[in-house]
Design an enzyme around this catalytic site. Structure first.
Site, mmCIF file in Angstrom:
data_model
loop_
_atom_site.group_PDB
_atom_site.id
_atom_site.type_symbol
_atom_site.label_atom_id
_atom_site.label_comp_id
_atom_site.label_asym_id
_atom_site.label_seq_id
_atom_site.Cartn_x
_atom_site.Cartn_y
_atom_site.Cartn_z
ATOM 1 C CG ASP A 61 -1.857 1.167 1.271
ATOM 2 O OD1 ASP A 61 -1.954 1.885 0.249
ATOM 3 O OD2 ASP A 61 -2.516 1.377 2.315
ATOM 4 C CE LYS A 117 -0.146 3.724 3.384
ATOM 5 N NZ LYS A 117 -1.153 4.237 4.319
ATOM 6 C CD GLU A 128 -5.440 0.628 0.572
ATOM 7 O OE1 GLU A 128 -5.460 1.829 0.875
ATOM 8 O OE2 GLU A 128 -4.991 -0.250 1.332
ATOM 9 N NE ARG A 166 -11.855 3.139 4.183
ATOM 10 C CZ ARG A 166 -11.778 4.065 5.127
ATOM 11 N NH1 ARG A 166 -12.697 5.021 5.196
ATOM 12 N NH2 ARG A 166 -10.795 4.064 6.004
#
Ligand code: BES
Ligand code: ZN
Ligand code: ZN
Length: 494
Positions: free
Chosen positions: A262, A269, A341, A343
């Site tokens: 991720d 991030k 992402e 969910r």
């Protein structure tokens, strides 16, 4: 791990491990008066304080054993299965430090005489404590620690029930250690395809694996999964494991977030928060580990393991903030943040699962939110559910296995936290500053893709519990295998 049990101590072991309760006054005079005197002196000089979990070692002349380790067991009424696991972790540390291979202990017989723990659970927690402690992810270390198999011999009267528990404990912890391996392995290796490969290995006479590839997902309209995956060269997979060993019972579905890395996508991030993001498939690892355990325990259940697997990366085709995507269940979702992402992929996977398999229970596991780590830290997974019965059962399984959960509210007031203005939903909170109650809001989003009238649903946010910043008792730094023990205990008991 080689675990035996019998009525007395094994005099061929290298290490003798003795337990000492808070109120023990007979300090092993019966075994050896010198030992008793040794212990008495160390208590006097405060080396060996009572209470739980203190250790003291001594070597005796003319002893059958190379070494003796004494572990304080605390107050008898406080003894429980978790304390047993922790005692075992002290034994493993001591064995490894001193390069001993074998030990024998009277602790099991001391505890079984108390009768506060049933013998099967005692055996199970001994095995769990030993096997979970003895894990290490050292495949990339050129210099590996020498690690021969540990030979454990427990003194216990009812050896047959004890060994029944031991067998379960070994299966449960090996499945947990398997999940740890999957999570610790870098994302360069653990791709969606790699997870598919691990699932395919589970196929046997009562386990069937189906994998939907990109083309099939396009046809079916699993667009949320495809959107998240669109910035990656590695194709997404929707992996479905059907474990059928429960006759006509409806499925219990366990759905695990399988983001193999991720980056956050275009809502990238900050530097420093990427490094651990190979752990974002910990939900998937928990599903694979639990199915492995169910197979070996031959659980009489029908279990559906579901894993949406993909990467959340950035390239010229990646999904972008502001995109509006139609989900599998027809609802439209405006992407408010590409880093929310998990969910999205869970929403499609769960809607697909419910529509095509009608399970009576759906439990999803996900490293879903940083907010959950802020709320609960590393010692409990967040739990949100529409079913008080499921909350009760999962809480009990969590306490028994010590893979614990803590319920967060699913109040009516949170339900419109994600209403869209030009779409049905947004994937981030539209209330206040957008970050309040982040763990609950993530769960609320997922709940919009479950028929809450029909299905018992629970969401487990394992963002804090799946990947640990430091080692503690029988858990090592990094992957913990969170969810495997919790779900396996749950499936064994319900
Ligand atoms: N994978 C992360 C959550 C996470 C954080 C897992 C820390 C493990 C440790 C997730 O996809 C994420 O980035 N969530 C966002 C959601 C937000 C944008 C609504 C978060 O928590 O900040
Ligand atoms: Zn994210
Ligand atoms: Zn994520």
């Amino acid at each position: 791990m080689n675990i035996k049990a019998k009525n007395n101590l094994d005099t061929t072991a290298e290490l003798l491990v003795l337990g000492l309760w808070d109120d023990d006054t007979d300090l092993y005079n019966s075994i050896n008066p010198t030992l008793s005197e040794d212990i008495r002196q160390s208590i006097d000089s405060k080396i060996l304080e009572r209470g739980f979990g203190n250790v003291f070692s001594t070597k005796l002349k003319d002893s059958l054993y190379k070494d003796i380790l004494i572990i304080t067991l605390g107050d008898k009424k406080d003894m429980n299965t978790e304390r047993i696991r922790r005692v075992m972790s002290r034994i493993v540390s001591y064995l490894r430090k001193n390069k001993y291979k074998s030990f024998t202990t009277n602790i099991t017989s001391l505890v079984s005489n108390k009768k506060s723990i049933d013998i099967v659970s005692l055996g199970r927690s001994c095995a769990e404590g030993l096997c979970l402690s003895d894990y290490s992810f050292d495949k990339y270390k050129s210099k590996k620690e020498e690690r021969s198999e540990i030979i454990a011999s427990f003194q216990i009267e009812d050896a047959s029930n004890f060994m029944r528990g031991v067998k379960e404990g070994i299966i449960i912890s090996e499945s947990t250690n398997y999940a740890k391996d999957l999570v610790n392995e870098p994302s360069r290796i653990v791709t969606p395809e790699y997870i598919e490969g691990e699932a395919l290995k589970l196929a046997n006479k009562n386990t069937k694996i189906r994998v939907l590839n990109r083309k099939e997902m396009e046809k079916l309209g699993l667009n949320l999964i495809l959107a998240v995956s669109s910035g990656s060269d590695k194709p997404a997979k929707l992996i479905i494991i059907e474990y059928n060993n429960g006759g006509k019972d409806k499925y219990t579905a366990i759905v695990g977030k399988g983001i193999t890395f991720d980056s956050g996508g275009y809502d990238i991030k900050p530097a420093g928060q990427f490094a651990d993001m190979k752990c974002d498939m910990s939900g998937a690892a928990a599903v694979l580990g639990t199915i492995k355990a169910a197979q070996k325990l031959e659980l009489k259940k029908n279990i559906l393991g579901v894993i949406p697997a993909c990467e959340n990366l950035i390239n010229g085709s990646a999904y972008k903030p502001g995109d509006i995507i139609r989900a599998y269940n027809g609802k439209t979702v405006e992407i408010a943040n590409t880093d929310a992402e998990g969910r999205l992929i869970l929403a499609d996977a769960i809607a697909y699962t419910e529509k095509n398999y009608s399970p009576d229970t759906i439990i999803d596991l996900a490293t879903l939110t940083g907010a959950c780590v802020i709320a609960l830290g590393y010692y409990a997974s967040g739990l949100i559910s529409n079913s008080p019965e499921l909350v009760r059962k999962l809480s009990k399984s969590g306490n028994d296995s010590y893979d614990r959960v803590w319920e967060l509210p699913f109040f009516e007031e949170y339900q419109d936290n994600m209403d869209g203005d030009i779409s049905d939903l947004k994937n981030m909170s539209v209330k206040g500053k957008g970050r309040e109650a982040g763990a609950i809001t993530g769960a609320v989003f997922i709940s919009k893709f479950v028929d809450l009238e029909k299905t018992k649903w629970a969401h487990l946010d394992i963002a804090g519990t799946a990947f640990l910043p430091e080692s503690r008792e029988y858990n090592q730094k990094y992957a913990s295998g969170a969810g495997v023990r919790l779900l396996t205990y749950y499936l064994m008991g319900n």
